[in-house]
Enzyme design. Structure first.
Site, short mmCIF file in Angstrom:
data_model
loop_
_atom_site.label_atom_id
_atom_site.label_comp_id
_atom_site.label_asym_id
_atom_site.label_seq_id
_atom_site.Cartn_x
_atom_site.Cartn_y
_atom_site.Cartn_z
N HIS A 371 0.79 -1.23 0.00
CA HIS A 371 0.00 0.00 0.00
C HIS A 371 0.82 1.28 0.00
CE1 HIS A 371 -3.56 -2.55 0.91
NE2 HIS A 371 -3.95 -1.79 -0.09
N CYS A 684 -10.10 -2.17 -10.93
CA CYS A 684 -9.53 -0.97 -10.30
C CYS A 684 -8.22 -1.24 -9.57
CB CYS A 684 -10.53 -0.34 -9.34
SG CYS A 684 -10.90 -1.38 -7.91
C1 PEP Z 1 -7.16 -4.12 -4.81
O1 PEP Z 1 -7.03 -4.95 -3.90
O2 PEP Z 1 -6.86 -4.33 -6.00
C2 PEP Z 1 -7.70 -2.79 -4.50
C3 PEP Z 1 -7.99 -1.93 -5.46
O3 PEP Z 1 -7.81 -2.49 -3.19
P1 PEP Z 1 -6.59 -2.01 -2.29
O4 PEP Z 1 -5.37 -1.93 -3.15
O5 PEP Z 1 -6.97 -0.69 -1.72
O6 PEP Z 1 -6.53 -3.11 -1.28
#
Ligand code: PEP
Ligand code: MG
Length: 757
Positions: A371, A684
């Site tokens: 993240h 996404c």
């Molecule tokens: C994902 O897991 O691809 C997503 C868009 O959520 P995050 O990256 O915020 O966990």
């Protein structure tokens, strides 16, 4: 036991401290220091050489040699006895220096009069930055204590030399070993882009201000107390991790403990205290000595241990200086162009920094879907990860170029490289301008298929991108970001205000609000969810908000209020079962009812969707498709769970490819089913923002992608150059291949068909 040598040393250090604290320029102080050392050690000569750019040692001050030689006499590293001390970073004591094979005679100094010589390296940050030399006319034998005294003095001098007044800091800034050359280090691209700035250590090395102490007994007591505090802290860490992890963590902690209890290490610190240093300066001295010796060792295991020792020394110094373990740099005064250097960091920690000053990030660890990398992408900050020995190679204040595009960094780059990158950044701006010029062009393939390109957002700074990129809306608004950036859980009023602001800024374009998705590596500073063995598969996301329905209801209440009279898109994250969606939906209905009951205006239309991140959900499509208006694939988590691969673990992050037959088949099936049911499918995760991956998704049939702002231009350029029928035909032969990746095949297709990547 107190030897007479340590009394001498303490007396000398006391005088040195007075000189250092006194006025005058750095050069004046240095002149007085060499005078003082010569007098104290009953030597005819004391000289200080300082390392200049190009690995040259320049005579900076002398007592006893010809003054005209100052700033004139220069020796290369390795040349003469002085150069030899620098090259090997170790003291040399010679009763008859002139008969030494390395002796390099310099007539301008008048040193032929002096026979014996003792010299020690001046070390800072694990590097030799100068040499301190004492000479006598007689052929005398220097004692071990005298050498040690001189080493202690050299430690104090290191402060003076590295303070930047004698020579510019950049000149001192060297590389591996003792060289002064700039370095290029290869890592892995985590976030594209180029950033130029100066290094700021996320967990800064402790700066020791007070070097000299009068009372060694008191300093020993301080050391003992700090060691006890540090050990207790390490034991706590050890216990916390012990049950959860075997292997690596345990090894590291064991090594820490081993160093922390190492009698030799602690004994050497004690000796340094005895010679007149404060406890923290003693830790630093012993650490510098060890560091420079270990950096010359080629055994990778031992070099790796250097990290641990580094960390431990820093912890101990922090306990001594601040009374507690190390903190971060976020709250310190930061330069305007920060390149953040860390072993690894969480997204919350990154949010502590002022975005406007952040130019780039260098991590020793890291993987592209962790993240902190995603957040950095949202902030448009380039990140290079897995840079070997970043913490050891980079010092705070070093000029750095982070080349995220090519996964490399330059430490202390030469002017040429800086110029080249400045030009590159101009070209980059031009390319961005060319994307900006495409802003109003539709995202339509050459064969006339429109593709919806939306933004991933999470911070207010993301919103202007909507206008700048011409995106069709916000396909993923990560609501946890504002939660993470605050000191406490925002209340309904604060959330309502924030969500209204976002909808206002979107000016009627759709915004898909994803409900709170915390846990795993997205931690809220005020919310302790406890230790988990495997947080990625633990109590996170919708699992938390269903267990704490008040939090979810407050968020939904705020969303409903903010969207009064407008369209509201709500999306639930990490749904594994239709039942979870139903329970979340029930909370939404309750809040709608509540608002209706209060006589307030409702949203004009509500669209409810789910993230698809857990493969189990894809096996409940008949029930699921009846309940949702849209599905958005979170490819980051999906890949993690499809392949059982920890998205934050750098060791395995490249083991599986998103462009694998498994992933493509998964997506193809999902597309077919959703298409048949008339439910919109979009992607996404990070996959959607990479042109080649986006191409594969289009080939599968997906027509809606959501990505970080900087990806819109490159993906739109790809879309506009793509002829879909050829791609669809080509991809037919890929789904059943046994290959681990079809990346190269797709890339070749793109090249052959003039697709812009
Ligand atoms: C994902 O897991 O691809 C997503 C868009 O959520 P995050 O990256 O915020 O966990
Ligand atoms: Mg996710």
């Amino acid at each position: 036991m107190q030897s007479s040598a340590s009394t001498v040393s303490r007396r000398l250090l006391g005088r040195l401290r007075d000189v250092m604290a006194g006025g005058g320029s750095a050069q004046d102080r240095l002149d007085r220091v060499v005078h003082l050392i010569a007098a104290d050690m009953v030597a005819e000569v004391c000289s200080c050489y300082v390392m200049r750019a190009g690995e040259v040692l320049e005579l900076f001050a002398t007592e006893g040699l010809n003054k005209t030689a100052v700033h004139a006499t220069r020796l290369r590293v390795g040349e003469g006895v002085v150069g030899d001390i620098a090259a090997h970073a170790r003291p040399v004591a010679l009763a008859d220096a002139q008969s030494h094979p390395l002796f390099a005679y310099r007539p301008e100094t008048g040193e032929e009069l002096f026979h014996s010589l003792v010299g020690v390296p001046i070390i800072r940050g694990g590097r030799v930055i100068g040499v301190l030399v004492v000479q006598n006319k007689s052929q005398r034998q220097y004692t071990e204590e005298e050498v040690e005294t001189l080493e202690t003095v050299a430690m104090v001098l290191a402060e003076l030399v590295s303070a930047g007044e004698l020579i510019k800091r950049e000149e001192l800034a060297p590389v591996d070993g003792n060289a002064l050359l700039p370095v290029r280090v290869e890592g892995v691209r985590l976030t594209a882009g180029v950033g130029i700035g100066v290094a700021v250590m996320h967990e800064p090395r402790v700066v020791v201000q007070k070097l000299v102490a009068e009372d060694p007994v008191a300093e020993r007591t301080r050391l003992r107390d700090a060691l006890a505090r540090m050990r207790a802290h390490l034991d706590e860490m050890f216990e916390a991790q012990d049950l959860a992890f075997g292997g690596e963590h345990r090894d590291v902690l064991e090594t820490y403990r081993m160093f922390a209890e190492d009698a030799g290490w602690i004994g050497r610190i004690g000796e340094a205290i005895q010679s007149g240093l404060t406890a923290e300066a003693a830790v630093q001295k012993v650490h510098e000595d060890t560091r420079v010796r270990m950096s010359q060792v080629s055994d990778p295991y031992l070099r790796e241990r250097l990290h641990d020792l580094e960390d431990l020394a820093n912890r101990l110094m922090s306990h001594l200086v601040h009374g507690f373990g190390a903190g971060t740099a976020a709250s310190a005064d930061l330069p305007d162009n920060v390149i953040l250097v860390a072993r690894s960091m969480g997204p919350t920690e990154l949010l502590d920094y002022d975005r406007r000053r952040l130019r780039g990030i260098v991590l020793e660890e890291g993987s592209p879907t962790m993240h902190v990398a995603i957040l950095a992408r949202a902030l448009d900050v380039p990140v290079v990860g897995r840079v070997p020995e970043a913490l050891a190679r980079i010092d705070a204040g070093d000029p750095i170029i982070v080349d995220g595009d090519n996964g490399q960094i330059f430490v202390r780059p030469s002017d040429d490289i800086q110029d080249a990158y400045a030009a590159n950044m101009d070209a980059r701006s031009a390319r961005i301008a060319s994307y900006a010029a495409m802003r109003d062009l539709p995202a339509i393939t050459r064969c006339g298929q429109p593709v919806k390109l939306q933004l991933n957002a999470g911070l207010l700074v993301d919103l202007p991108h909507l206008e700048a990129t011409g995106a069709d809306g916000i396909g993923l608004y990560r609501t946890e970001m504002p939660f993470m950036a605050r000191a406490q859980l925002p209340d309904v009023a604060a959330q309502t205000q924030l969500y209204s602001k976002i909808l206002d800024a979107a000016e009627g374009k759709p915004v898909v609000f994803r409900t709170l998705d915390v846990g795993s590596d997205k931690l809220l500073p005020y919310w302790d969810s406890g230790e988990e063995d495997n947080p990625a598969m633990g109590w996170r996301s919708i699992r938390i908000t269903l267990d704490r329905p008040a939090v979810m209801r407050q968020q939904l209440r705020a969303l409903i209020a903010a969207a009064a009279g407008r369209e509201l898109h709500v999306m639930f994250p990490m749904v594994a079962e239709v039942n979870e969606l139903d329970r979340a939906r029930a909370l939404l209905d309750m809040e709608l009812e509540r608002r209706r009951g209060g006589g307030h205006e409702l949203p004009a239309r509500i669209r409810v969707g789910t993230m698809l991140e857990v493969p189990a959900l894809a096996w409940q499509l008949p029930a699921l498709l009846k309940r949702v208006d849209f599905i958005s694939v979170g490819s980051n988590d999906l890949t993690q769970f499809l392949f059982a691969i920890d998205r934050g673990n750098p060791r395995i992050s490249e083991r599986y490819d998103t462009l694998s037959p498994a992933m493509l088949n998964f997506m193809r099936r999902l597309h077919k089913e959703t298409h048949k049911a008339g439910v919109q499918l979009s992607v996404c995760g990070e996959m959607a923002g990479r042109p080649l991956e986006a191409l594969a998704l289009l080939g599968i049939g997906i027509r809606s992608l959501s990505m970080t702002a900087s990806s819109i231009g490159p993906v739109k350029a790809m879309v506009r150059s793509l002829f879909l029928p050829a791609l669809e035909r080509y991809m037919e032969c890929l789904y059943d291949l046994p290959d681990r990746s079809v990346r190269e095949k797709l890339r070749n297709f793109a090249v052959d068909h003039g697709v812009v990547l």
